[in-house]
Design a protein around this motif. Sequence first.
Motif, mmCIF file in Angstrom:
data_model
loop_
_atom_site.group_PDB
_atom_site.id
_atom_site.type_symbol
_atom_site.label_atom_id
_atom_site.label_comp_id
_atom_site.label_asym_id
_atom_site.label_seq_id
_atom_site.Cartn_x
_atom_site.Cartn_y
_atom_site.Cartn_z
ATOM 1 N N GLU A 164 45.023 6.305 33.629
ATOM 2 C CA GLU A 164 44.489 6.811 32.366
ATOM 3 C C GLU A 164 43.737 8.123 32.529
ATOM 4 O O GLU A 164 43.640 8.909 31.589
ATOM 5 N N HIS A 165 43.177 8.345 33.725
ATOM 6 C CA HIS A 165 42.347 9.528 33.988
ATOM 7 C C HIS A 165 42.706 10.103 35.351
ATOM 8 O O HIS A 165 43.295 9.428 36.188
ATOM 9 N N GLY A 217 37.186 9.583 34.324
ATOM 10 C CA GLY A 217 37.421 10.792 33.560
ATOM 11 C C GLY A 217 38.072 11.894 34.363
ATOM 12 O O GLY A 217 38.753 11.646 35.365
ATOM 13 N N ALA A 218 37.836 13.126 33.937
ATOM 14 C CA ALA A 218 38.509 14.280 34.539
ATOM 15 C C ALA A 218 37.859 14.740 35.831
ATOM 16 O O ALA A 218 38.449 15.536 36.569
#
Length: 319
Positions: A167-168, A173-174
């Motif tokens: 998902e990332h 996250g990024a």
Amino acid sequence: MTELILHHYPMSPFAEKIRLALGFKRLAWRSVTIPAVMPKPDLVAMTGGYRRTPVLQVGADIYCDTALICDVLEHVQPEPMLYPPALRGVARVFAQWADSTLFWASMAYSLQPRGAAHLFAKAPPEVAKAFGEDRKAMSSNMVRLRPGDATSAYRSYLRRIAHMVEEHEFLFGAQPCVADFAAYHPLWFTRTQVSPLADILNATPAVAEWMDRLEGMAIGPGALDSLEAADAVRVAADAQPMPPGSNLLVDSAFQDDHGIPLGTQVTVTAESFGAEATQGLLMAATRTHYSLRREDPRAGTVHVHFPRIGYVLRKAEGA
């Protein structure tokens, strides 16, 4: 003084966690290679008993446990962040799981007989025997997973990590955070140190891709040079420890959960693995850490720092 001295050895997974975090932070450091097993006379001269790997030394301040070392690195070099504000809580919780539950599943899988045979294939038989006896002593009060149970758990954990990094780019996250470094190092051990067993990673290619991305983000200056362990002890002896509240641990308010006042002779011991006690004068007991002042004939006056979580504080006998 902020010269960072890392006491470690090459195949240590927790040391790899910190080596990678140092690279991510673009921090230079000096390298002290320590034995993988006891005795460790130079290290213990500074820690007073603690013998787990790695240990971070800054002058006469000695930081134990990678959870606390990551806090130090964040203070020394705030950017890029290990603890982004929006993820500070969840990243710490995930890292604690990775450093314990995930780590022990990985080790029980990786050090089954076939993995251990590969790890020590080029070493004399007595080296493998000494390592096994040392780790058995360190984990005498632990329940260890059997290889079959560890394999099942490890496969499940790898799938869960894969779901996150599908998902990332990274776990949350990024950009990577402390959770990525904590989850990475047990997998690194499987992939690089016991390659005959690394096929367990094949079912989750997204995990291998995430590991590659993290490695690419963590290319820093690396170790400036090597330092002999005895020379690191002299560095401590020639320095003065930083006063509580002005060292590399930012919180300083006294939090008394034990009824033990500052200035008391105490011991700090790991809850489980490697439960050798360090004794000293309690200089700080904050919401995050303990600091002990101790004297050593070789290292002089040092402050030894531990995280609260995972460690037991007691009054020393006779205190």
